[in-house]
Each structure stands twice: as C-alpha cells, then as structure tokens.
Design an enzyme around this catalytic site. Structure first.
Site, PDB file in Angstrom:
ATOM      1  CG  HIS A  45      -1.815  -1.166   1.338  1.00 55.20           C
ATOM      2  ND1 HIS A  45      -1.368  -2.430   1.655  1.00 55.20           N
ATOM      3  CD2 HIS A  45      -3.157  -1.267   1.156  1.00 55.20           C
ATOM      4  CE1 HIS A  45      -2.396  -3.263   1.672  1.00 55.20           C
ATOM      5  NE2 HIS A  45      -3.483  -2.586   1.368  1.00 55.20           N
ATOM      6  CG  HIS A 292      -6.039   1.830  -0.414  1.00 52.50           C
ATOM      7  ND1 HIS A 292      -5.996   2.610   0.720  1.00 52.50           N
ATOM      8  CD2 HIS A 292      -6.355   0.579  -0.014  1.00 52.50           C
ATOM      9  CE1 HIS A 292      -6.283   1.848   1.761  1.00 52.50           C
ATOM     10  NE2 HIS A 292      -6.506   0.615   1.347  1.00 52.50           N
ATOM     11  CD  GLU A 448     -19.581  -7.520  24.916  1.00 54.96           C
ATOM     12  OE1 GLU A 448     -20.490  -7.928  25.651  1.00 54.96           O
ATOM     13  OE2 GLU A 448     -19.744  -6.659  24.020  1.00 54.96           O
ATOM     14  CG  HIS A 509     -27.660 -14.853  26.137  1.00 54.98           C
ATOM     15  ND1 HIS A 509     -28.294 -14.266  25.069  1.00 54.98           N
ATOM     16  CD2 HIS A 509     -27.325 -13.832  26.973  1.00 54.98           C
ATOM     17  CE1 HIS A 509     -28.358 -12.959  25.258  1.00 54.98           C
ATOM     18  NE2 HIS A 509     -27.768 -12.678  26.409  1.00 54.98           N
TER      19      HIS A 509
END
Length: 703
Positions: A45, A292, A448, A509
């Site tokens: 890149h 890029h 999280e 869950h």
C-alpha cells in the site's frame, strides 16, 4: 505536572513559512523508500505513506519523546500505526531514525532495520512483513493491520500510563508522563472497535492520547462517499474529545501547532483530522483508489519522483545527510530525555526502593513474591459452587498480593465475579467520576471488542490485564484474542456462562462452537475447570505464563466440589489432563470430560465401578496444556491400547475425535440450544448419567 526531562518541541528550520530544504529531503526520502519497497515486493500500500510522510516526519523528528538508541525506555512516547497496511511508513521511519534492535528484552548495538531490510519488504523471513508485528521489528509498539485494533491498543497504552503515573510518580519524581500518538485512517473510523475505544477514552478523559486521522476519503472500492459520509468531527466531540483540523497534510507548521495544542490539552483525548491526498505526487493515481492497495508501477513512480525533484531512475535512494539529520533531531533529543529519566530513576530507587523494585518486576515480567500464598483450598461439597464464583474468590485472594493485576468486564462483573472487592481496590476512573487513575477495577461498558484490544495495550506496558464476559460474547473478541497470541501477551480472558446450563436465556446466550474456536487458535491456553479446586489450580497455572494469553471457561451453575482424598489432586490440571479416578488394572473404558461435565462422568464412574466395570475418569480441562506434555505422559493418561472411550462436553464435538478415536463415543451438542430451565435442557440434549452409562457400557463391551 510536566516532566523535568521533557524536551522542548523542535521547530522546523524553515521557520513559520514551513520546513527547510533538509526537512523536505527527509520527507521525500520516506515517500520514495515506501514507494520503492512496495514496487519491489509487487505488493503493498504505497498511497498512505506518500500522503502521511510529512506529518509522520514532523511527529518523529520534532515532537516524539523517543530514544532510538533505547527503544525499551519505559517513559518513551508510544507511536501506533493503526493503519498497519501503511507499514512501509513506519519501516522507513525506523530505518532513518536509527532505532536499535532488541532481542529477548536486550537492546543490541545493531540497527533494527537496514536499507537491505526495506528491500526485502513482504518477503519470507524478512524484518519487514506486510503489516507491523510487535517483537518482530524493534520500534513497532504493537501488531496492527486489522483496522481499529491499533486504536484500541492505544487507549490501553494511555490507561497504562495513567495507572503507572498514579502508582509510581512522587513529588519531584515524575517517572511516567508519556504520550500516545496513533495514526489512523478512514478504515479505522468505520470499524466499530475504534468507535468503542474512542467512547471509552472520552469517558476516561485520557488527555495523554492523540489520534491523527488521515482523512484521504479513499478506500479500496473508491471514494468513501459510497459508504462513509458522517461528520467525524461531531462524533468525536460527542465522545468528549478535543478535535482539531489540519486542512493540508503538507502544512507542517499547522500540523505541529496542532500537536502542541493536543499535548497542552490534558483533560481530554485529542483527534487531529488531517486532510491528505493519497498517493501525493503521483501524476495520475494521486487521490484515487489505485494508489491505495497496489504498486504504483514504474511510470507512475518516475512521475512522482520527478514531482519531488528526485532522481527518477534510482531506487531506495537515501541522500547524504538524511540519516545524520535524524540523529541531530529525534536522536539527540531522545538520548537526552532517556538519560535524564534514567538518572531520575536512579535517584528514585534510593528514595523509594520498594516501589522501584516493584517497577523493575513489572518491566521484566517477574511475578511478585508470595502472589499465590493466599489461594484457597476448597473442602469437598456435593452441592458445590459455580466455577465463576470460586474464580472470583481466587482472584480476590491473589490480587492483594499482585499489585499490578488489573482488569474488569464488559458491564458484567456481578455475573462474571471479576470485581476486586478488597479494601483499596478502587475503580479506574477520572476523579470527576468518583474514582482515580490508580483504581484496579476497569469498567469497559458494553464494549467487548474494545475491551480485548484495550487489554492488549495495557499488557504491552507490562501490567497484567484481565477482562471478562459471557463465553457467547467471545465472538465479539476474536480479533484481540488472536492478536494477544500473535504478540505473546499474557492477557487473561475470563468467560462465564459456559454452556446450555445457562438455561432460560436460550440459544442466543448458549455457547456451542466457541470452545472449538478458542482451542483452534494457536498460542492460546484454554482451560475449562471442573470444580473449585481445579479453578484454583487454573489460576496458579496461568499467571506464571507470561508469554501467551489464557482463557478461563467457567460455569454459571453450581458444580460439586470433589473429594480430593477420594479422587486425584487438582494439581493435575497443570498438565492439561489427568487421571481423576481409576480402576485396578487396564481399564475397559475411559470417560473424559471438561468443566461441569466432569461431575457427570464421575457419577457414571461410581455406578460402573459398582457393576464391576473397569473404568477410568480423565479430567481434561486444557487440551493445549495436555498436548504440550511428553508422549509418555499422554499415553499414560490415555493408553493407546484402550479403545473404549466416551467424551462428554456441552459444546460442539469438533476435536474430540482425536481423543476418542474412530470407534469411541462423543456426547456433545450437534445444534443450538433452547430456552428452558437448565435441568430440562440437560435431559433434552442427553447430558444425563443414564446417557453416559449407556455409551460407556457399549464401549466397555468391546474390551
């Protein structure tokens, strides 16, 4: 309070009007080395290093408090390239700055990177891999590449500085006052983990953190207008950040003024939005997606070099004086700063010898003496205790004797039992939120993903970090767990609610495939203890592991505490698997289990034993620890001649075939769970003594 050894920011020799000719020579050297490295590799890149060479140079040469001769100096400023695909930018800087190499924690009298290393960009066994890797290349502070992770790491680094300063700084002895600088891009701004991390940093008022956002508005698919049109400035202002803007990445006086402004703002993190042109200088590809993620091509490189006033047909050209100029700037400033710090630390060690010894342990990865002296031993109890509960008790027995063990949860500490409750533990919060930066309980909120990446950043400072959540939500944390392993960081991940035993919360869950995923991740120690004493041994086992992350998998429901005068000691956990109960002579059948299912197979064992069946029970809390044992030990636990085998685990069966063989039985989950009381679920999915007995008798009959 500012450090007595902080050096003044160095001005450009060109004065207010801009950089000098020598500055521009250095900047264009960074650009051309980056272009040439990508072109030679035919991969990489080039556009971002070309666009951000000027701001990167200004930061390193004139602002960064960093000693290239001692890249391990504890109070150095941290530079994080969250846009890890732009790796040739940091490799060029490391080479030009003369950063010294490091091996096994020792700084060597050799360069981290040579010009030849730049020529080996992205090649096998090179020091210049496609994305920056911690421990692989000295001068790289963290492994980056997965976008947003570096942003999260930098928040952890800033938290670590605040915590270290609170604990160790004394009047006249400001040991820690370093700043964390992060280069990020449009991709980072789009990734959710960066948003979670930014929100956390704003709440914590981390004034020692600056993100430099390369706003070039180009991604692989083209203009970011196709997917990303939000007002980033307003978003970060909403997070509580100090936001500045530099309209042209090549306006170095404006950028350096913004850096000074950011350093002066001590009550908020700062975002500097820098507008750049990707592939700056390339005649046709500048400002396009073509600059890029692919080499520019020979014609485009020659055109860019012509625009820079560079020899068009020379590759990896470093003009005379460039290396010396870096030494006169960053090198001289960093050497003076690190020497002043070391002198300060020597005086500090005489004044505060106990704190200095503690700091030495942190920096060397040494555990404090007596850290495990209060780990409890649990009496046999048929009712037992949930392993999440016993883990919380063990953690709170260890933490007072382990002052730099800090952590928390994603808004779940009442459930994961990871809150430190002893006197003085406190919460890591700014004073306005009724805490202090010396608190040892971290509150990550429902974030999280950022929690894991932040803990990696904390760990990189030598502080022992842990974090917790429900096992099902480890799905949100796969990237940071993987990066913990790649970087050999001893982050402790505590996951509770480990099975369909969660019950009424239902299949959303109830973890099924998560154990297999964690076990499949190289370099991660995963432990699912079967009772309270195995939990205690798990903590005793993982804390000395300073070169790899660990995962504790814990139950919500009570598990019987086994009578260790009848069954084997829990110390067998350290070997990953051990014979918990045995028969006289060679067994006819081996029952294997982890976690809550250990007590289930023990019940089956007692019945079979009474029937005269020769049966062995093997507790297997950690497959990776077991696989690390010598073959002789593994064969002693699971004799190859005994093919009658039953494995029981409330998770996906994947992997158990290696232990039960082609003819053994696996009682496991073959789909998702359901919403019902736990007892009903165990019956529905076959986790009963009768089900184990039925399979065990079939297997024993083969003997």
């Amino acid at each position: 309070m500012r450090s007595i050894h902080t050096q003044p920011v160095r001005a450009f020799e060109g004065g207010a009007a801009g950089p000098s000719a020598q500055d521009l020579l250095c900047i264009n050297t960074i650009r051309t080395l980056s272009m040439d490295g990508v072109q030679k590799a035919n991969s990489g890149h080039p556009g971002t290093p070309m666009a951000m060479a000027a701001p990167a140079y200004a930061l390193w040469q004139n602002v960064l408090n960093y000693d290239p001769a001692d890249p391990l100096w504890p109070n150095r400023d941290r530079f994080v390239l969250s846009i890890g695909h732009a790796s040739m930018l940091i490799y060029s800087l490391i080479y030009l700055a003369g950063v010294r190499d490091v091996k096994h924690g020792t700084v060597l009298d050799a360069p981290s990177l040579t010009l030849e290393d730049l020529k080996q960009f992205r090649q096998l066994d090179s020091r210049t891999p496609g994305h920056p890797e911690y421990h692989h290349t000295a001068g790289v502070e963290t492994t980056t590449g997965p976008l947003g992770q570096g942003c999260g790491n930098s928040v952890g680094m800033a938290i670590a500085e605040k915590w270290l300063a609170n604990r160790f700084n004394k009047p006249g002895f400001p040991l820690f006052d370093y700043h964390v600088y992060t280069f990020c891009g449009d991709g980072d701004m789009m990734e959710g983990v960066a948003s979670e991390a930014a929100s956390t940093a704003g709440h914590l008022r981390l004034g020692n953190l600056t993100w430099v956002y390369d706003s070039n508005r180009i991604s692989i698919e083209g203009s970011t207008d196709i997917a990303f049109t939000e007002n980033v400035q307003k978003r970060f202002e909403g997070y509580g950040w100090h936001v500045l803007e530099v309209k042209d990445a090549n306006d170095l006086p404006a950028f350096q003024a913004a850096l000074a402004d950011a350093k002066a703002e001590t009550g908020r993190p700062t975002l500097i939005i820098v507008h750049s042109v990707i592939g700056w200088g390339a005649p046709k590809k500048a400002g396009t997606a073509a600059a890029h993620g692919e080499p520019l091509g020979g014609e485009e490189i020659r055109g860019a070099k012509k625009a820079y006033g560079w020899p068009e047909d020379q590759s990896f050209f470093v003009p005379d004086g460039v290396l010396d100029y870096f030494q006169q700037g960053l090198g001289a400033r960093g050497a003076a700063a690190s020497k002043a710090w070391k002198d300060l630390y020597a005086a500090y060690a005489k004044e505060y010898p106990e704190l200095a010894a503690e700091l030495a342990d942190i920096l060397s990865g040494t555990l404090p003496a007596g850290w495990d002296k209060d780990i409890p031993v649990y009496e046999a109890n048929p009712k037992g205790i949930a392993t999440r509960q016993s883990s919380g008790e063990v953690l709170n027995a260890i933490a007072p004797n382990f002052p730099w063990l800090i952590g928390g949860s994603a808004d779940l500490s009442p459930s994961t039992k990871t809150n430190l409750t002893f006197q003085g533990a406190g919460s890591f919060q700014p004073p306005e939120w009724n805490g202090s930066y010396g608190g040892r309980n971290l509150h990550f909120g429902v974030r999280e993903h950022a929690m894991g990446s932040i803990c990696n950043g904390i760990s990189l400072a030598g502080i022992r970090a842990y974090c917790s959540g429900f096992l099902i939500f480890s799905d949100y944390m796969k990237p940071p767990i993987r990066l913990s392993a790649l970087m050999n960081q001893p982050v402790i991940y505590i996951f509770t609610h480990d099975s369909i035993g969660v019950g009424e919360d239902g299949p959303t869950h109830q973890p099924i495939e998560q154990l297999a995923q964690l076990r499949a991740t190289p370099g991660v120690t995963t432990i699912r203890p079967g009772d309270a004493n195995e939990v205690a041994e798990a903590w005793r086992t993982i804390l000395p592991m300073t070169g790899r992350p660990s995962v504790l998998i814990l139950s919500r429901q009570n598990l019987p505490t086994l009578d260790r005068t009848v069954y084997a000691p829990a110390s067998g956990l350290a070997k990953g698997a051990y014979v918990l109960a045995d028969s006289d002579g060679t067994p006819d059948v081996i029952l294997m289990a982890t976690g809550s299912e250990v007590s289930l197979v023990v019940q089956a064992y007692e019945t079979l034993k009474a029937e005269g069946v020769k049966v062995r029970v093997v507790s297997m809390p950690s497959w990776d620890l077991f696989e690390a044992q010598p073959k002789a030990y593994r064969d002693s636990v699971l004799p190859p001649s005994v093919t009658g085998r039953v494995a029981v685990e409330m998770a996906a069966p994947m992997g158990w075939d290696r232990y039960v063989g082609l003819t053994g039985a696996i009682i496991a989950m073959h789909g998702f769970g359901a919403s019902a009381p736990a007892g009903e679920l165990l019956k529905k999915f076959g986790f009963t003594v009768d089900a184990v007995l039925a399979e065990a008798r079939k297997q024993a009959a083969k003997a």
